[in-house]
Design a protein around this motif. Structure first.
Motif, PDB file in Angstrom:
ATOM      1  N   GLY A 150      -7.329  -7.721   4.016  1.00 40.86           N
ATOM      2  CA  GLY A 150      -6.543  -8.957   4.063  1.00 40.86           C
ATOM      3  C   GLY A 150      -6.289  -9.514   2.678  1.00 40.86           C
ATOM      4  N   ALA A 151      -7.365  -9.623   1.903  1.00 38.14           N
ATOM      5  CA  ALA A 151      -7.254 -10.234   0.577  1.00 38.14           C
ATOM      6  C   ALA A 151      -6.392  -9.418  -0.364  1.00 38.14           C
ATOM      7  CB  ALA A 151      -8.650 -10.401  -0.011  1.00 38.14           C
ATOM      8  N   LEU A 152      -6.388  -8.091  -0.190  1.00 41.09           N
ATOM      9  CA  LEU A 152      -5.685  -7.215  -1.129  1.00 41.09           C
ATOM     10  C   LEU A 152      -4.379  -6.663  -0.562  1.00 41.09           C
ATOM     11  CD1 LEU A 152      -8.792  -5.247  -2.497  1.00 41.09           C
ATOM     12  CD2 LEU A 152      -7.553  -7.098  -3.630  1.00 41.09           C
ATOM     13  N   SER A 153      -3.911  -7.234   0.540  1.00 41.74           N
ATOM     14  CA  SER A 153      -2.735  -6.683   1.220  1.00 41.74           C
ATOM     15  C   SER A 153      -1.506  -6.602   0.314  1.00 41.74           C
ATOM     16  CB  SER A 153      -2.421  -7.514   2.461  1.00 41.74           C
ATOM     17  OG  SER A 153      -1.290  -6.974   3.097  1.00 41.74           O
ATOM     18  N   ALA A 154      -1.253  -7.675  -0.414  1.00 41.76           N
ATOM     19  CA  ALA A 154      -0.065  -7.672  -1.288  1.00 41.76           C
ATOM     20  C   ALA A 154      -0.202  -6.628  -2.400  1.00 41.76           C
ATOM     21  CB  ALA A 154       0.146  -9.055  -1.886  1.00 41.76           C
ATOM     22  N   LEU A 155      -1.378  -6.541  -2.969  1.00 34.20           N
ATOM     23  CA  LEU A 155      -1.617  -5.541  -4.025  1.00 34.20           C
ATOM     24  C   LEU A 155      -1.535  -4.132  -3.471  1.00 34.20           C
ATOM     25  CD1 LEU A 155      -4.423  -7.012  -6.285  1.00 34.20           C
ATOM     26  CD2 LEU A 155      -2.117  -6.340  -6.963  1.00 34.20           C
ATOM     27  N   HIS A 212       0.982  -1.272  -4.900  1.00 30.52           N
ATOM     28  CA  HIS A 212       0.568   0.046  -5.376  1.00 30.52           C
ATOM     29  C   HIS A 212       1.222   1.167  -4.573  1.00 30.52           C
ATOM     30  CE1 HIS A 212      -2.412  -2.236  -7.629  1.00 30.52           C
ATOM     31  NE2 HIS A 212      -2.610  -1.155  -8.348  1.00 30.52           N
ATOM     32  N   ALA A 213       1.474   0.923  -3.284  1.00 31.35           N
ATOM     33  CA  ALA A 213       2.046   1.965  -2.423  1.00 31.35           C
ATOM     34  C   ALA A 213       3.537   2.147  -2.659  1.00 31.35           C
ATOM     35  CB  ALA A 213       1.811   1.619  -0.963  1.00 31.35           C
ATOM     36  N   TYR A 214       4.250   1.046  -2.797  1.00 32.26           N
ATOM     37  CA  TYR A 214       5.710   1.140  -2.784  1.00 32.26           C
ATOM     38  C   TYR A 214       6.332   1.020  -4.153  1.00 32.26           C
ATOM     39  CZ  TYR A 214       4.541   0.360   2.076  1.00 32.26           C
ATOM     40  OH  TYR A 214       3.977   0.460   3.317  1.00 32.26           O
ATOM     41  N   LYS A 215       5.629   0.402  -5.087  1.00 32.71           N
ATOM     42  CA  LYS A 215       6.226   0.229  -6.411  1.00 32.71           C
ATOM     43  C   LYS A 215       5.494   1.039  -7.473  1.00 32.71           C
ATOM     44  CE  LYS A 215       8.368  -3.221  -9.311  1.00 32.71           C
ATOM     45  NZ  LYS A 215       7.547  -3.900 -10.327  1.00 32.71           N
ATOM     46  N   PHE A 222     -18.350  -0.703  -3.970  1.00 28.11           N
ATOM     47  CA  PHE A 222     -17.355  -1.779  -3.933  1.00 28.11           C
ATOM     48  C   PHE A 222     -16.041  -1.323  -4.557  1.00 28.11           C
ATOM     49  CE2 PHE A 222     -15.432  -5.828  -3.960  1.00 28.11           C
ATOM     50  CZ  PHE A 222     -15.010  -6.157  -5.242  1.00 28.11           C
ATOM     51  N   PHE A 223     -16.107  -0.727  -5.752  1.00 29.77           N
ATOM     52  CA  PHE A 223     -14.879  -0.277  -6.414  1.00 29.77           C
ATOM     53  C   PHE A 223     -14.197   0.806  -5.591  1.00 29.77           C
ATOM     54  CE2 PHE A 223     -15.504  -3.100  -9.662  1.00 29.77           C
ATOM     55  CZ  PHE A 223     -16.505  -2.822 -10.581  1.00 29.77           C
ATOM     56  N   SER A 224     -15.011   1.648  -4.968  1.00 30.19           N
ATOM     57  CA  SER A 224     -14.466   2.708  -4.129  1.00 30.19           C
ATOM     58  C   SER A 224     -13.747   2.113  -2.920  1.00 30.19           C
ATOM     59  CB  SER A 224     -15.618   3.613  -3.698  1.00 30.19           C
ATOM     60  OG  SER A 224     -15.139   4.640  -2.889  1.00 30.19           O
ATOM     61  N   THR A 225     -14.336   1.078  -2.333  1.00 26.92           N
ATOM     62  CA  THR A 225     -13.722   0.427  -1.174  1.00 26.92           C
ATOM     63  C   THR A 225     -12.418  -0.252  -1.572  1.00 26.92           C
ATOM     64  OG1 THR A 225     -15.932   0.049  -0.308  1.00 26.92           O
ATOM     65  CG2 THR A 225     -14.158  -1.149   0.747  1.00 26.92           C
ATOM     66  N   VAL A 226     -12.427  -0.953  -2.706  1.00 28.99           N
ATOM     67  CA  VAL A 226     -11.205  -1.601  -3.207  1.00 28.99           C
ATOM     68  C   VAL A 226     -10.125  -0.540  -3.435  1.00 28.99           C
ATOM     69  CG1 VAL A 226     -10.190  -2.786  -5.211  1.00 28.99           C
ATOM     70  CG2 VAL A 226     -12.331  -3.623  -4.232  1.00 28.99           C
ATOM     71  N   SER A 227     -10.517   0.580  -4.044  1.00 29.96           N
ATOM     72  CA  SER A 227      -9.558   1.670  -4.311  1.00 29.96           C
ATOM     73  C   SER A 227      -8.959   2.187  -3.007  1.00 29.96           C
ATOM     74  CB  SER A 227     -10.254   2.824  -5.035  1.00 29.96           C
ATOM     75  OG  SER A 227     -10.805   2.387  -6.254  1.00 29.96           O
ATOM     76  N   THR A 228      -9.794   2.355  -1.993  1.00 23.02           N
ATOM     77  CA  THR A 228      -9.308   2.839  -0.693  1.00 23.02           C
ATOM     78  C   THR A 228      -8.288   1.861  -0.118  1.00 23.02           C
ATOM     79  OG1 THR A 228     -11.361   4.000  -0.253  1.00 23.02           O
ATOM     80  CG2 THR A 228      -9.992   3.491   1.649  1.00 23.02           C
ATOM     81  N   VAL A 229      -8.580   0.564  -0.206  1.00 29.30           N
ATOM     82  CA  VAL A 229      -7.634  -0.439   0.302  1.00 29.30           C
ATOM     83  C   VAL A 229      -6.318  -0.369  -0.465  1.00 29.30           C
ATOM     84  CG1 VAL A 229      -7.180  -2.914   0.486  1.00 29.30           C
ATOM     85  CG2 VAL A 229      -9.394  -2.010   1.186  1.00 29.30           C
ATOM     86  N   LEU A 230      -6.401  -0.226  -1.787  1.00 24.71           N
ATOM     87  CA  LEU A 230      -5.181  -0.211  -2.600  1.00 24.71           C
ATOM     88  C   LEU A 230      -4.330   1.033  -2.372  1.00 24.71           C
ATOM     89  CD1 LEU A 230      -6.422  -1.723  -5.981  1.00 24.71           C
ATOM     90  CD2 LEU A 230      -5.043  -2.824  -4.225  1.00 24.71           C
ATOM     91  N   THR A 231      -4.930   2.107  -1.877  1.00 22.37           N
ATOM     92  CA  THR A 231      -4.149   3.332  -1.614  1.00 22.37           C
ATOM     93  C   THR A 231      -3.919   3.538  -0.121  1.00 22.37           C
ATOM     94  OG1 THR A 231      -6.180   4.658  -1.645  1.00 22.37           O
ATOM     95  CG2 THR A 231      -4.957   4.522  -3.704  1.00 22.37           C
ATOM     96  N   SER A 232      -4.298   2.556   0.695  1.00 22.16           N
ATOM     97  CA  SER A 232      -4.284   2.757   2.152  1.00 22.16           C
ATOM     98  C   SER A 232      -2.885   2.875   2.742  1.00 22.16           C
ATOM     99  CB  SER A 232      -5.033   1.617   2.842  1.00 22.16           C
ATOM    100  OG  SER A 232      -4.397   0.387   2.555  1.00 22.16           O
ATOM    101  N   LYS A 233      -1.855   2.363   2.034  1.00 24.83           N
ATOM    102  CA  LYS A 233      -0.505   2.425   2.612  1.00 24.83           C
ATOM    103  C   LYS A 233       0.347   3.503   1.960  1.00 24.83           C
ATOM    104  CE  LYS A 233      -0.930  -2.525   3.384  1.00 24.83           C
ATOM    105  NZ  LYS A 233      -0.411  -3.875   3.094  1.00 24.83           N
ATOM    106  N   TYR A 234      -0.307   4.392   1.156  1.00 21.82           N
ATOM    107  CA  TYR A 234       0.443   5.387   0.403  1.00 21.82           C
ATOM    108  C   TYR A 234       1.233   6.343   1.288  1.00 21.82           C
ATOM    109  CZ  TYR A 234      -1.074   4.511  -4.457  1.00 21.82           C
ATOM    110  OH  TYR A 234      -1.259   3.991  -5.722  1.00 21.82           O
ATOM    111  N   ARG A 235       0.696   6.671   2.434  1.00 30.09           N
ATOM    112  CA  ARG A 235       1.445   7.514   3.384  1.00 30.09           C
ATOM    113  C   ARG A 235       0.812   7.400   4.749  1.00 30.09           C
ATOM    114  NH1 ARG A 235      -0.487  13.721   1.781  1.00 30.09           N
ATOM    115  NH2 ARG A 235      -2.675  13.188   1.476  1.00 30.09           N
TER     116      ARG A 235
END
Lengths: 147, 142
Positions: B79-84, B88-91, B129-142
């Motif tokens: 939720g907190a990182l949705s915009a980010l 990361h996924a589209y831009k 924690f960093f790994s979880t954040v990374s997963t969230v940031l790449t979660s919409k890649y495909r």
């Protein structure tokens, strides 16, 4: 072969000279087992690895960490021929120990974190860059004889 | 991989102890990433990447502020990182391998500046924690 500039070689030599190889070895191996617990799969005979304190205090972990880091230290004296230096160990890790080379990369990065903790500001971005090249070189050399 | 209650406590406690230096550490972590892993520079052709670069410092502060937000919302990272995550996924479309490289350099930076806090248990929690954040940031890649 690892390509370090003269400055990088100097940085590595200077820092390594101040490292207590025995202690740092135990700390690096211990942290590997704590931070990436699946690496414990290779150490069933080591006894109590049930908590961070148990791992870090475990005498077998300390002894094995010392062994590993002394070997790494040998590599530092032979940066121009890491593949030759680690050929026998590479065969051992493949044929007898069955260790996925990914683990060498994990340990290399944990070692970098331990050096950072010990040296603080002295562990500059430049020094880190040099050590990253070294740990990558050692990891590649250890994987070289895999088949 | 799930962040345990102990992990969350470790991360929050450690982040609180950074004493307002988080922004500076973000810049340092970026500098370390560019120096140790030169391929990461390919994402910043428009930046001055020389040591002490104001652009790198500013960008590091941006990254650190996002992590501070993540720590504050550690119970709802998607939720907190949705915009980010969208960004990361589209831009930005930074290859996922690079998140590990920056995460490692964040750990190194924290280890340098806070050796006493950087216990094995905290090291493990931060890495998760960093790994979880990374997963969230790449979660919409495909």
């Amino acid at each position: 072969m690892v390509h370090l500039t003269a400055d990088e070689k100097a940085a590595v030599t200077a820092l390594w000279g101040k490292v207590n190889v025995d202690e740092v070895g135990g700390e690096a191996l211990g942290r590997l087992l704590v931070v990436y617990p699946w690496t414990q799969r290779f150490f069933d005979s080591f006894g109590d690895l049930s908590s961070p304190d148990a791992v870090m205090g475990n005498p077998k972990v300390k002894a094995h960490g010392k062994k590993v880091l002394n070997s790494f230290s040998d590599g530092l004296k032979n940066l121009d021929n890491l593949k030759g230096t680690f050929a026998k160990l590479s065969e051992l890790h493949c044929d007898k120990l069955h260790v996925d080379p990914e683990n060498f990369k994990l340990l290399g990065n944990v070692l970098v974190c331990v050096l950072a903790r010990h040296f603080g500001k002295q562990f500059t971005p430049q020094a880190q860059g040099a050590f990253q090249k070294v740990v990558a070189g050692v990891a590649n050399a250890l994987a070289h004889k895999y088949h | 991989m799930v962040l345990s209650p102990a992990d969350k406590t470790n991360v929050k406690t450690t982040w609180d102890k950074l004493g307002g230096h988080a922004g500076e550490y973000g810049g340092e972590a970026l500098e370390r990433t560019f120096m140790s892993f030169p391929t990461t520079k390919t994402y910043f052709p428009h930046f001055d990447l020389s040591p002490g670069s104001a652009q790198v410092k500013a960008h590091g502060k941006k990254v650190a502020d996002a992590l501070t937000t993540a720590v504050a919302h550690i119970d709802d990272l998607p939720g907190a990182l949705s915009a980010l995550s969208d960004l990361h996924a589209y831009k930005l479309r930074v290859d996922p391998v690079n998140f590990k490289l920056l995460s490692h350099c964040l750990l190194v930076t924290l280890a340098c500046h806070h050796p006493a806090e950087f216990t094995p248990a905290v090291h493990a929690s931060l890495d998760k924690f960093f790994s979880t954040v990374s997963t969230v940031l790449t979660s919409k890649y495909r």
